[in-house]
Design a protein around this motif. Structure first.
Motif, short mmCIF file in Angstrom:
data_model
loop_
_atom_site.label_atom_id
_atom_site.label_comp_id
_atom_site.label_asym_id
_atom_site.label_seq_id
_atom_site.Cartn_x
_atom_site.Cartn_y
_atom_site.Cartn_z
N ASP A 34 0.80 -1.23 0.00
CA ASP A 34 0.00 0.00 0.00
C ASP A 34 0.84 1.28 0.00
OD1 ASP A 34 -2.43 -1.25 -0.27
OD2 ASP A 34 -3.09 -0.92 1.80
N PRO A 35 1.94 1.36 0.74
CA PRO A 35 2.73 2.60 0.67
C PRO A 35 3.26 2.88 -0.75
CG PRO A 35 3.36 1.32 2.60
CD PRO A 35 2.47 0.44 1.76
N GLU A 36 3.79 1.84 -1.38
CA GLU A 36 4.31 2.00 -2.74
C GLU A 36 3.19 2.29 -3.73
OE1 GLU A 36 5.01 -0.48 -0.62
OE2 GLU A 36 7.20 -0.66 -0.48
N LEU A 46 0.05 5.84 -7.32
CA LEU A 46 -1.25 6.45 -7.63
C LEU A 46 -1.14 7.98 -7.65
CD1 LEU A 46 -3.52 4.21 -5.40
CD2 LEU A 46 -3.73 4.43 -7.89
N TYR A 47 -0.44 8.51 -6.66
CA TYR A 47 -0.25 9.96 -6.57
C TYR A 47 0.49 10.48 -7.81
CZ TYR A 47 1.46 14.47 -4.89
OH TYR A 47 1.76 15.80 -4.78
N ARG A 103 -3.94 8.50 4.14
CA ARG A 103 -4.59 8.67 5.45
C ARG A 103 -4.63 7.37 6.22
NH1 ARG A 103 -9.61 12.56 3.58
NH2 ARG A 103 -8.43 14.53 3.66
N LYS A 104 -4.92 6.28 5.53
CA LYS A 104 -4.97 4.96 6.19
C LYS A 104 -3.60 4.59 6.75
CE LYS A 104 -4.97 0.23 4.70
NZ LYS A 104 -5.08 -0.64 3.54
N LEU A 105 -2.56 4.85 5.98
CA LEU A 105 -1.22 4.45 6.38
C LEU A 105 -0.64 5.33 7.48
CD1 LEU A 105 0.05 3.66 2.80
CD2 LEU A 105 -0.25 1.99 4.65
N LYS A 106 -1.06 6.58 7.51
CA LYS A 106 -0.57 7.49 8.56
C LYS A 106 -1.33 7.31 9.86
CE LYS A 106 1.83 10.97 6.06
NZ LYS A 106 2.15 12.36 5.96
N LYS A 107 -2.43 6.62 9.80
CA LYS A 107 -3.28 6.31 10.95
C LYS A 107 -3.51 7.56 11.80
CE LYS A 107 -1.93 1.57 10.83
NZ LYS A 107 -0.72 0.89 10.79
N THR A 153 2.54 16.45 -1.07
CA THR A 153 3.64 16.48 -2.03
C THR A 153 4.22 15.07 -2.17
OG1 THR A 153 5.33 16.88 -0.35
CG2 THR A 153 4.24 18.84 -1.30
N ASP A 154 5.17 14.95 -3.08
CA ASP A 154 5.87 13.67 -3.24
C ASP A 154 6.41 13.16 -1.90
OD1 ASP A 154 5.43 13.56 -5.97
OD2 ASP A 154 7.46 14.15 -6.52
N ARG A 155 6.93 14.07 -1.12
CA ARG A 155 7.54 13.68 0.16
C ARG A 155 6.52 13.01 1.10
NH1 ARG A 155 12.27 15.87 3.56
NH2 ARG A 155 11.92 14.62 5.41
N ASP A 156 5.28 13.49 1.07
CA ASP A 156 4.25 12.88 1.92
C ASP A 156 4.05 11.41 1.58
OD1 ASP A 156 3.23 15.12 3.60
OD2 ASP A 156 2.81 15.99 1.63
N PHE A 157 4.30 11.05 0.35
CA PHE A 157 4.15 9.65 -0.07
C PHE A 157 5.47 8.89 0.07
CE2 PHE A 157 0.53 11.80 -1.76
CZ PHE A 157 -0.49 10.90 -1.51
#
Length: 148
Positions: free
Chosen positions: A82-84, A89-90, A118-122, A135-139
């Motif tokens: 999911d993170p990747e 997707l972004y 949002r799911k991954l950052k809980k 931004t890209d960094r958030d992902f």
């Protein structure tokens, strides 16, 4: 091991703003992965995303789009990617925005990326932030270092 090293060298060169060298290492890494571990391995997908960044920078948009589609296919619906997947997707949504493709198409990718983020950052997710604030960094921050 060669693919991992080429991936890492490409990242180091990118961090030094040596983007042409970074591109060479990332492309060689992608070619090496495809010839050794195949077209459907998650490490191949990681480098598809990296090389797509270079293609976007070089305005080779159809090649960038193709590689992002390949990465998304590889990550599939397996939750451990999911993170990747969120990052891919972004990037696909942003590429479609850049190409001024239909807003509906880019929105589909960006909405899914936002939901995964949002799911991954809980508990750490700021639900006031929309996709336009990310931004890209958030992902990238969601991804373990060896897949960045």
């Amino acid at each position: 091991m060669t693919g991992k090293l080429l991936h890492a060298y490409g990242n180091v060169k990118a961090s030094k703003s040596e983007l042409d060298k970074s591109y060479e290492f990332h492309l060689r890494g992608l070619q090496q992965y495809k010839s050794t571990i195949g077209n459907n391995h998650h490490r191949t997908a990681d480098l598809c995303v990296k090389v797509s960044d270079h293609y976007t920078r070089l305005r080779q948009y159809s090649a960038a789009s193709y590689l992002l589609d390949q990465a998304l296919k590889i990550y599939g619906d397996r939750g451990y990617y999911d993170p990747e997947k969120a990052r891919a997707l972004y990037k696909k949504g942003r590429l479609l925005q850049l190409l001024q493709d239909t807003e509906e198409k880019s929105k589909k990718y960006l909405d899914e990326a936002l939901q995964l983020n949002r799911k991954l950052k809980k508990g750490g997710a700021d639900f006031r932030k929309g996709i336009e604030d990310l931004t890209d960094r958030d992902f990238d921050d969601l991804i373990v270092f060896w897949s960045k």
